[in-house]
Scaffold this active site. Sequence first.
Site, short mmCIF file in Angstrom:
data_model
loop_
_atom_site.label_atom_id
_atom_site.label_comp_id
_atom_site.label_asym_id
_atom_site.label_seq_id
_atom_site.Cartn_x
_atom_site.Cartn_y
_atom_site.Cartn_z
N LYS A 175 0.86 -1.18 0.00
CA LYS A 175 0.00 0.00 0.00
C LYS A 175 0.90 1.23 0.00
O LYS A 175 1.53 1.57 0.99
CB LYS A 175 -0.89 0.04 1.25
CG LYS A 175 -1.90 1.18 1.17
CD LYS A 175 -2.26 1.80 2.50
CE LYS A 175 -1.40 2.96 2.90
NZ LYS A 175 -1.45 4.18 2.07
N GLU A 250 10.51 1.37 10.46
CA GLU A 250 11.52 2.41 10.23
C GLU A 250 10.81 3.74 10.40
O GLU A 250 9.97 4.11 9.57
CB GLU A 250 12.09 2.32 8.80
CG GLU A 250 12.84 1.05 8.51
CD GLU A 250 14.16 0.95 9.25
OE1 GLU A 250 14.67 1.99 9.73
OE2 GLU A 250 14.67 -0.17 9.35
P1 NAP Z 1 2.86 8.33 7.95
O1 NAP Z 1 1.82 9.35 8.05
O2 NAP Z 1 3.21 7.54 9.16
O3 NAP Z 1 2.41 7.35 6.77
C1 NAP Z 1 3.20 6.29 6.30
C2 NAP Z 1 2.32 5.25 5.64
O4 NAP Z 1 1.45 4.66 6.61
C3 NAP Z 1 1.41 5.82 4.56
O5 NAP Z 1 1.28 4.88 3.53
C4 NAP Z 1 0.11 6.00 5.32
O6 NAP Z 1 -1.02 6.05 4.48
C5 NAP Z 1 0.11 4.76 6.18
N1 NAP Z 1 -0.77 4.81 7.36
C6 NAP Z 1 -1.25 5.91 8.00
N2 NAP Z 1 -2.03 5.53 9.04
C7 NAP Z 1 -2.04 4.18 9.06
C8 NAP Z 1 -2.67 3.19 9.89
N3 NAP Z 1 -3.43 3.52 10.92
N4 NAP Z 1 -2.46 1.88 9.61
C9 NAP Z 1 -1.66 1.52 8.59
N5 NAP Z 1 -1.08 2.40 7.75
C10 NAP Z 1 -1.24 3.72 7.99
O7 NAP Z 1 4.22 8.94 7.42
P2 NAP Z 1 4.41 9.90 6.17
O8 NAP Z 1 3.85 11.22 6.52
O9 NAP Z 1 3.96 9.23 4.94
O10 NAP Z 1 6.01 9.94 6.09
C11 NAP Z 1 6.81 10.75 6.89
C12 NAP Z 1 7.35 9.99 8.09
O11 NAP Z 1 8.09 8.85 7.65
C13 NAP Z 1 8.34 10.78 8.89
O12 NAP Z 1 8.11 10.57 10.26
C14 NAP Z 1 9.69 10.20 8.50
O13 NAP Z 1 10.71 10.38 9.43
C15 NAP Z 1 9.34 8.79 8.31
N6 NAP Z 1 10.34 8.13 7.46
C16 NAP Z 1 11.19 7.23 8.04
C17 NAP Z 1 12.17 6.60 7.28
C18 NAP Z 1 13.10 5.60 7.88
O14 NAP Z 1 13.62 4.79 7.15
N7 NAP Z 1 13.35 5.62 9.19
C19 NAP Z 1 12.26 6.90 5.92
C20 NAP Z 1 11.38 7.84 5.36
C21 NAP Z 1 10.41 8.43 6.16
P3 NAP Z 1 -1.54 7.49 3.93
O15 NAP Z 1 -0.53 7.92 2.95
O16 NAP Z 1 -2.84 7.18 3.34
O17 NAP Z 1 -1.60 8.41 5.11
#
Ligand code: NAP
Length: 496
Positions: A175, A250
């Site tokens: 997804k 991650e």
């Molecule tokens: P996010 O809001 O946590 O979303 C990540 C993914 O999870 C998206 O596909 C999102 O879908 C989905 N999601 C949201 N709520 C969910 C739920 N309740 N159950 C299952 N899936 C769910 O993060 P983001 O805003 O896309 O990305 C930014 C974050 O990612 C930052 O915190 C960044 O630090 C972190 N990040 C970490 C790494 C690493 O390797 N450590 C690398 C890159 C980014 P939707 O898109 O539909 O909301």
Amino acid sequence: MAHHFNNYIAGEWVPAKSGKTVENRNPADNDDLVGVFPESGVDDLNEAVAAARSAYARWRKVPAPVRALKIQRAGELMRERKEEISRQMTREMGKVMAETRGDTQEGIDTAFYMAGEGRRLFGVTTPVELPSKFGMAVRRPVGVAGLITPWNFPMAIPTWKVFPALVAGNAVVIKPATYTPATVCDLGLILEEAGVPPGVFNVVCGSGSTVGEAILGHPGVDVISFTGSSAVGRRINEVGGKNLKRVSLELGGKNAQIVLADADLELALEGVLWGAYGTTGQRCTATSRLILENKVHDKFVKMLIDAAARLKLGPGLDESVQVGPLVSASQRETVHSYVEVGRKEGAELALGGEFYVEGESKKGYFYKPTVFLGVKAAMRIAREEIFGPVLSVLKVKDADEAIDVLNDSSYGLSSSIYTRDVNLAFKAIEDIEAGITYVNGPTIGAEVHLPFGGVKDTGNGHREGSFTAFDVFTEWKSVYVDYSGRLQRAQIDVGA
Ligand code: NAP
Ligand code: MG
């Protein structure tokens, strides 16, 4: 006409069963419609998991080096299409072309690295305690992998997960992030063309709260690999844990760059500009804190502000642009609200702190590179992930205090120290609490064949990339072959 994308389930490109769709627009230019995507529901996800389960039974029997040839082919196709994939990615999420080319290249590198792993996937053999008996441990696939990915690396992060999962013999349901499904749909086209059989790789576009949640509790999903925020990661671990799924997380970062008094300041400046403002600060490894030794603080701050003020903002498709837009209006609001928090906490706003709205940029979500001075470790702008072009500068008296301040964080992803003193560099490597430490380089720039991930709230102990990806996507099986022709009893027939 806008391009209509579909889900990829059981080898077919299909709309959501409900017929619902969502539009995605270019964050640099709201008039530019990038595509229309299925807004899937739980029934779409169920169908994808069923397809994956049935394909898994055959895929796991394909020898790993043969599975790997498909990934090799996918890498070749990605290389041929690198430019078009990267252009679409810039339209989809905003970062500049140099960076989306890098993102695509990371996927290509991962393809070739993981294709090579198809001829390794090393297990272990070891002597055993009984005669005429052989012992080994081999890696087996886990089953169906449910992958949930963020928007900031639309190709690199999905491929970090998809390629090792497939080489190891798992089937996949992914997804993609709602902001960036186009790149993952293109990955589906590439894997299809590379000859990955129907059902082995499935894409279901939709929201985290619907499709994402459905993955977490699905009995047909054996392992979940998630990259995203710590808040959502916690939720995934809770639900996945309750269902005894393997969960790899991650998560976020609050990465710092230390600059000591003996550092090459020009080099450190280039590093912090790239680390803090590359991808408009929207990287998990972005430099969000700059820790300066007192003796060089004033000089370095002046250099920083002069240079950051000159960064060119604009649409990422313009090759002369250095800083693209934020991904969305809401992301820009979040960043701006942190600027208000910083002001109220008493930090000095030395640069930026506002929307960038000149000319055509009004049609996008641009934010000026921002610098806060006089930041204290206890302030929220020094502790919370902002995910935008906002840099908090902290002043310290020496290297020891610099490392203490760097470690004073709930996150532990990336870190950086600039110094020419080899003793201090090694001390930092030893004492910094982070999954990645760079010496004389910025907090960003990981390569695909070294483990990637972080400590503390950045994750739950797994590492992506490299050989460590297989700790997520394989199960160990220990095998004993007794060729003695008699019953031999371990720990009983041999012992002290
Ligand atoms: P996010 O809001 O946590 O979303 C990540 C993914 O999870 C998206 O596909 C999102 O879908 C989905 N999601 C949201 N709520 C969910 C739920 N309740 N159950 C299952 N899936 C769910 O993060 P983001 O805003 O896309 O990305 C930014 C974050 O990612 C930052 O915190 C960044 O630090 C972190 N990040 C970490 C790494 C690493 O390797 N450590 C690398 C890159 C980014 P939707 O898109 O539909 O909301
Ligand atoms: Mg989100």
